[in-house]
Design a protein around this motif. Structure first.
Motif, mmCIF file in Angstrom:
data_model
loop_
_atom_site.group_PDB
_atom_site.id
_atom_site.type_symbol
_atom_site.label_atom_id
_atom_site.label_comp_id
_atom_site.label_asym_id
_atom_site.label_seq_id
_atom_site.Cartn_x
_atom_site.Cartn_y
_atom_site.Cartn_z
ATOM 1 N N LEU A 306 5.939 8.750 3.133
ATOM 2 C CA LEU A 306 6.089 8.237 4.491
ATOM 3 C C LEU A 306 4.931 8.692 5.383
ATOM 4 O O LEU A 306 4.445 7.932 6.223
ATOM 5 N N ARG A 307 4.494 9.934 5.196
ATOM 6 C CA ARG A 307 3.378 10.441 6.007
ATOM 7 C C ARG A 307 2.069 9.717 5.711
ATOM 8 O O ARG A 307 1.151 9.724 6.528
ATOM 9 N N HIS A 308 1.981 9.110 4.552
ATOM 10 C CA HIS A 308 0.759 8.414 4.172
ATOM 11 C C HIS A 308 0.697 6.985 4.706
ATOM 12 O O HIS A 308 -0.266 6.261 4.424
ATOM 13 N N ILE A 309 1.704 6.573 5.437
ATOM 14 C CA ILE A 309 1.671 5.249 6.069
ATOM 15 C C ILE A 309 1.033 5.422 7.442
ATOM 16 O O ILE A 309 1.638 5.992 8.352
ATOM 17 N N GLN A 417 0.994 5.099 21.573
ATOM 18 C CA GLN A 417 0.445 5.939 20.508
ATOM 19 C C GLN A 417 1.131 5.644 19.171
ATOM 20 O O GLN A 417 2.362 5.596 19.100
ATOM 21 N N ALA A 418 0.321 5.469 18.137
ATOM 22 C CA ALA A 418 0.823 5.218 16.776
ATOM 23 C C ALA A 418 1.920 4.157 16.790
ATOM 24 O O ALA A 418 2.999 4.337 16.226
ATOM 25 N N CYS A 419 1.631 3.025 17.412
ATOM 26 C CA CYS A 419 2.671 2.027 17.646
ATOM 27 C C CYS A 419 2.761 0.953 16.565
ATOM 28 O O CYS A 419 3.805 0.307 16.431
ATOM 29 N N ILE A 420 1.693 0.745 15.801
ATOM 30 C CA ILE A 420 1.734 -0.334 14.809
ATOM 31 C C ILE A 420 1.368 0.233 13.444
ATOM 32 O O ILE A 420 0.236 0.679 13.225
ATOM 33 N N PRO A 421 2.308 0.254 12.498
ATOM 34 C CA PRO A 421 2.013 0.761 11.155
ATOM 35 C C PRO A 421 1.028 -0.147 10.443
ATOM 36 O O PRO A 421 0.988 -1.355 10.678
ATOM 37 N N GLN A 422 0.235 0.436 9.584
ATOM 38 C CA GLN A 422 -0.789 -0.299 8.860
ATOM 39 C C GLN A 422 -0.423 -0.366 7.384
ATOM 40 O O GLN A 422 -0.361 0.653 6.700
ATOM 41 N N TYR A 423 -0.167 -1.583 6.907
ATOM 42 C CA TYR A 423 0.159 -1.772 5.497
ATOM 43 C C TYR A 423 -1.156 -1.899 4.730
ATOM 44 O O TYR A 423 -1.681 -2.989 4.536
ATOM 45 N N THR A 424 -1.690 -0.772 4.354
ATOM 46 C CA THR A 424 -2.995 -0.745 3.709
ATOM 47 C C THR A 424 -2.881 -1.100 2.227
ATOM 48 O O THR A 424 -1.780 -1.218 1.673
ATOM 49 N N GLN A 429 3.049 -0.517 -3.629
ATOM 50 C CA GLN A 429 3.331 0.527 -4.613
ATOM 51 C C GLN A 429 3.961 1.743 -3.950
ATOM 52 O O GLN A 429 4.868 2.360 -4.493
ATOM 53 N N ARG A 430 3.482 2.069 -2.755
ATOM 54 C CA ARG A 430 4.013 3.235 -2.064
ATOM 55 C C ARG A 430 5.496 3.068 -1.764
ATOM 56 O O ARG A 430 6.288 3.985 -1.961
ATOM 57 N N ILE A 431 5.897 1.904 -1.277
ATOM 58 C CA ILE A 431 7.299 1.739 -0.916
ATOM 59 C C ILE A 431 8.177 1.500 -2.135
ATOM 60 O O ILE A 431 9.397 1.494 -2.030
ATOM 61 N N GLY A 432 7.561 1.345 -3.319
ATOM 62 C CA GLY A 432 8.339 1.154 -4.533
ATOM 63 C C GLY A 432 8.502 2.396 -5.360
ATOM 64 O O GLY A 432 9.184 2.384 -6.378
#
Length: 525
Positions: A306-309, A417-424, A429-432
């Motif tokens: 989660l921290r890596h998102i 601040q930090a309002c839009i997550p970035q699906y890099t 794979q991360r969410i799986g």
């Protein structure tokens, strides 16, 4: 005795989860815990004494698709039909969108003429980009950047100008870092299904339709591109709260969650500043990073994921001018990163929603979006940046790009601040990935979550509990919402102790957002 469900986070995701939990004839006991002093999260509207409305978060909702239909159905149930402000398909804000590049505004091509001949800023007819897509073989990589995908299928110019600008408007992000599979799954799936993106989109996938209402039928008939509410988008959060309170939902502000722990009896213990709360189920509508900090120690692998998102910050500058006229009429314009990395775009608010103008002299309302993935390099630390610097930058952009010379009669500066997550790249794979395996807590039953994005896989917690990293901005995944509804109807619930953790995204700041989550992001759509 009904089970207790704790919903953590009082933005649109948390409020929507409570809404669907409370609607059945056999609802559970529902507690909503919000850390701040207000409900609504990124839904923030300022209403002035002279009647003007300024949106600091999303300013409109797209009605398209299942989630758009479901949102309109919810709006009807909340009694807000009379407050809906639609933008029909023949409105200039629906037909006209612009790019600012090469020091000039360019209308995005529309209609057959825009496909058959070169239209600036493109050097050749976009028809050839379509032909390229039809002839290009399907990709074989499990994921690629948005820029690489579009470059491969439609050519460099489309990727460098159009899609670069689009990703800045929707995600405030860099298309060279964002994942096509996670950010635009419809495009990714269309190529996999039909070999061509255009063919895949044209032939469709036969997806279900949402819950119909008079509003959704009207939206289709009039081809709405978006809609807002007369009192501003924050009205939606206020209406949800008013719906929930008489139905027994406990709404608690100033109640930040400090720790989430599995109790020996199988339930969840939520530690707050002034005590603890016990719940049979937990629905998280927190940002990914915030959820990571409260998870049990045994779920540290999940917390690390989660921290890596990443998430980006956006400055939203609302401006009102009097005695001026816009050089063009439309929804707004985007700016590619090659033109000006610090400026994402400008929304012409008074064009789409003149009902939000003040009752006095004729005025022009604009919203300037700054920063995003380029915030640090452009303005420094979003926590410490001076509002005066952001206001000056916004005024310069309006003067240079729209030719409005006078000083604004009203201005409001907000930094989200930090309002839009970035699906890099590789987000899917991360969410799986799996949570702790053997040796972790007992496997709870899988239960529904307030997942704000219907196209994201669920991140497993220990055992089979579901957790999905951000989004932000959204209502319930349709299938999960239906399961919630069935459980409320029947009074039968999964085994106590299950957790459904779905870090939510902002209802996304700036711009047009499709609530119910299909577009958790967006300034421009």
């Amino acid at each position: 005795m009904p089970p207790t469900v704790a919903v953590v986070g009082g933005g649109i995701s948390g409020l929507a989860a409570c809404y669907h939990l409370a609607r059945g004839p056999h609802p559970p006991k529902v507690l909503l815990l919000e850390a701040s002093a207000r409900l609504g999260g990124w839904l923030q509207s300022t209403r002035t004494a002279d009647g003007a409305v300024f949106e600091h978060g999303p300013r409109g909702i797209r009605p398209a698709g299942v989630v758009g239909t479901d949102t309109l159905h919810m709006v009807s149930e909340l009694g807000l039909e009379g407050d809906v402000l639609p933008v029909p398909g023949d409105h200039p804000a629906s037909r006209n969108r612009f790019l600012y590049t090469g020091g000039a505004l360019h209308k995005l091509p529309s209609g057959l003429g825009g496909l058959l001949r070169p239209v600036p800023p493109f050097s050749r007819a976009l028809l050839w980009s379509g032909v390229r897509d039809l002839l290009t073989p399907a990709g074989t990589e499990p994921d690629e950047s948005v820029h690489a995908f579009v470059h491969r299928r439609f050519g460099q110019e489309v990727a460098d100008i159009a899609v670069d600008s689009l990703c800045r408007g929707v995600f405030a992000g860099d298309c060279r870092a964002l994942s096509i599979r996670s950010c635009f799954p419809a495009l990714f799936e269309a190529e996999r299904r039909r070999r061509s993106v255009l063919l895949g989109l044209a032939l469709g996938s036969g997806k279900e339709r949402g819950a119909e209402s008079g509003l959704s039928q009207r939206a289709r008939a009039e081809r709405w591109s978006q809609w807002s509410l007369r009192g501003g988008m924050e009205t939606l959060a206020q209406a949800l709260a008013a719906f929930l309170r008489p139905r027994g939902v406990e709404l608690h502000c100033h109640a930040p969650l400090h720790r989430l722990r599995r109790h020996p009896d199988g339930r969840w213990q939520l530690t707050l500043a002034d005590g603890t709360v016990m719940a049979d189920y937990v629905v998280s509508a927190l940002p990914a990073a915030a959820l990571a900090e409260v998870l049990p120690a045994e779920t540290e692998p999940l917390a690390q994921e989660l921290r890596h998102i990443p998430a980006v910050s956006v400055a939203v500058v609302n401006l009102q001018y009097e005695g001026v006229t816009l050089p063009v009429t439309g929804f707004g314009h985007l700016v590619p990163s090659s033109e000006d990395a610090s400026l994402l775009g400008i929304v012409y608010d008074s064009v789409a929603f003149p009902q939000h103008n003040s009752t006095g002299a004729a005025s022009v309302r604009l919203t300037v979006m700054l920063g995003g993935a380029w915030f640090g390099q452009s303005f420094g630390d979003p926590v410490a940046v001076a509002p005066a610097l952001l206001l000056q930058r916004a005024q310069v952009a309006v003067r240079e790009q729209l030719g409005l010379e006078p000083a604004p009669t009203r201005s409001i500066v907000k930094v989200h601040q930090a309002c839009i997550p970035q699906y890099t790249l590789g987000h899917w794979q991360r969410i799986g990935k799996k949570g702790p395996g053997p040796g972790g807590p007992p496997a709870p039953a899988e239960v529904p979550t307030a997942h704000p994005h219907p196209r994201r896989a669920h991140q497993p917690l220990p055992g089979r509990a579901a957790a999905a990293p951000q989004p932000h901005r959204g209502l319930l995944h349709r299938r999960l919402r239906q399961r919630l509804h069935r459980q409320c109807q029947s009074g039968r619930w999964a085994a106590a102790g299950a957790a459904a953790l779905s870090p939510s995204v902002p209802a996304s700041p700036p711009g047009t957002q499709q609530l119910h989550g299909s577009r958790t992001k967006c300034f421009f759509n």
